[in-house]
Design a protein around this motif. Structure first.
Motif, PDB file in Angstrom:
ATOM      1  N   MET A  48       0.810  -1.213   0.000  1.00 57.37           N
ATOM      2  CA  MET A  48       0.000   0.000   0.000  1.00 57.37           C
ATOM      3  C   MET A  48       0.846   1.267   0.000  1.00 57.37           C
ATOM      4  O   MET A  48       0.508   2.227  -0.682  1.00 57.37           O
ATOM      5  N   GLU A  49       1.956   1.276   0.726  1.00 57.73           N
ATOM      6  CA  GLU A  49       2.791   2.485   0.725  1.00 57.73           C
ATOM      7  C   GLU A  49       3.363   2.753  -0.661  1.00 57.73           C
ATOM      8  O   GLU A  49       3.563   3.900  -1.058  1.00 57.73           O
ATOM      9  N   VAL A  50       3.598   1.692  -1.429  1.00 57.33           N
ATOM     10  CA  VAL A  50       4.078   1.852  -2.808  1.00 57.33           C
ATOM     11  C   VAL A  50       2.936   2.336  -3.701  1.00 57.33           C
ATOM     12  O   VAL A  50       3.131   3.182  -4.578  1.00 57.33           O
ATOM     13  N   VAL A  51       1.738   1.824  -3.464  1.00 58.89           N
ATOM     14  CA  VAL A  51       0.567   2.268  -4.236  1.00 58.89           C
ATOM     15  C   VAL A  51       0.384   3.772  -4.082  1.00 58.89           C
ATOM     16  O   VAL A  51       0.093   4.478  -5.047  1.00 58.89           O
ATOM     17  N   LEU A  52       0.597   4.286  -2.881  1.00 61.22           N
ATOM     18  CA  LEU A  52       0.441   5.721  -2.652  1.00 61.22           C
ATOM     19  C   LEU A  52       1.502   6.524  -3.403  1.00 61.22           C
ATOM     20  O   LEU A  52       1.237   7.631  -3.872  1.00 61.22           O
ATOM     21  N   ARG A  53       2.692   5.955  -3.567  1.00 57.06           N
ATOM     22  CA  ARG A  53       3.719   6.621  -4.378  1.00 57.06           C
ATOM     23  C   ARG A  53       3.373   6.518  -5.861  1.00 57.06           C
ATOM     24  O   ARG A  53       3.569   7.471  -6.622  1.00 57.06           O
ATOM     25  N   LEU A  54       2.844   5.356  -6.270  1.00 56.39           N
ATOM     26  CA  LEU A  54       2.397   5.201  -7.668  1.00 56.39           C
ATOM     27  C   LEU A  54       1.327   6.218  -8.005  1.00 56.39           C
ATOM     28  O   LEU A  54       1.299   6.790  -9.099  1.00 56.39           O
ATOM     29  N   GLU A  55       0.424   6.438  -7.060  1.00 56.48           N
ATOM     30  CA  GLU A  55      -0.661   7.388  -7.242  1.00 56.48           C
ATOM     31  C   GLU A  55      -0.111   8.765  -7.631  1.00 56.48           C
ATOM     32  O   GLU A  55      -0.616   9.403  -8.556  1.00 56.48           O
ATOM     33  N   LYS A  56       0.944   9.195  -6.955  1.00 53.99           N
ATOM     34  CA  LYS A  56       1.524  10.510  -7.235  1.00 53.99           C
ATOM     35  C   LYS A  56       2.270  10.534  -8.559  1.00 53.99           C
ATOM     36  O   LYS A  56       2.128  11.455  -9.352  1.00 53.99           O
ATOM     37  N   VAL A  57       3.060   9.504  -8.801  1.00 52.35           N
ATOM     38  CA  VAL A  57       3.868   9.469 -10.023  1.00 52.35           C
ATOM     39  C   VAL A  57       2.985   9.351 -11.258  1.00 52.35           C
ATOM     40  O   VAL A  57       3.200  10.031 -12.265  1.00 52.35           O
ATOM     41  N   LEU A  58       1.965   8.487 -11.190  1.00 51.04           N
ATOM     42  CA  LEU A  58       1.098   8.249 -12.353  1.00 51.04           C
ATOM     43  C   LEU A  58      -0.076   9.220 -12.427  1.00 51.04           C
ATOM     44  O   LEU A  58      -0.835   9.205 -13.399  1.00 51.04           O
TER      45      LEU A  58
END
Length: 120
Positions: A48-58
């Motif tokens: 989930m912490e990676v998903v939150l970073r993906l959210e910002k990048v993508l």
């Protein structure tokens, strides 16, 4: 296609729409290129912490990435919020109930187990 595979397909489509290579996405998110490959091609779910970073990048909402729904329409992410022509606008209660169901699907729990809190 299981949920992890659908999530991987969404990550890949959003990455491609952003014009990023797997290596570039990995660099921006702070993971290895192998991790990106595992999400997209091996059906591995990102943390989930990676998903939150993906959210910002993508530049997408995390629920778009993680939704358990089988539809994969990434070109109109919130099209479900818009009523069909001639149909009334859904009430706040109807929309909240729909979001509760989506969150429950995402975490494999019953909708009754999802509490949504709004802080002012």
């Amino acid at each position: 296609m299981n949920r992890a595979e659908r999530v991987g397909a969404r990550i890949k489509r959003f990455r491609e729409l952003a014009g990023l290579s797997k290596s570039e996405l990995a660099r921006r998110v702070g993971v290895s290129p192998t991790a990106v490959n595992n999400w997209e091609d091996q059906g591995v779910m990102p943390r989930m912490e990676v998903v939150l970073r993906l959210e910002k990048v993508l530049e997408v909402d995390w629920m778009q990435l993680m939704s358990a729904r089988s539809d994969d329409n990434v070109s109109a992410p919130f099209a479900a919020d818009a009523p069909a022509p001639g149909q009334p606008e859904p009430s706040r209660r109807e929309r909240l109930d729909r979001y509760r169901r989506e969150i429950a699907d995402l975490f494999d729990v019953a909708p009754e187990q999802v509490d949504i809190v709004i802080r002012h």
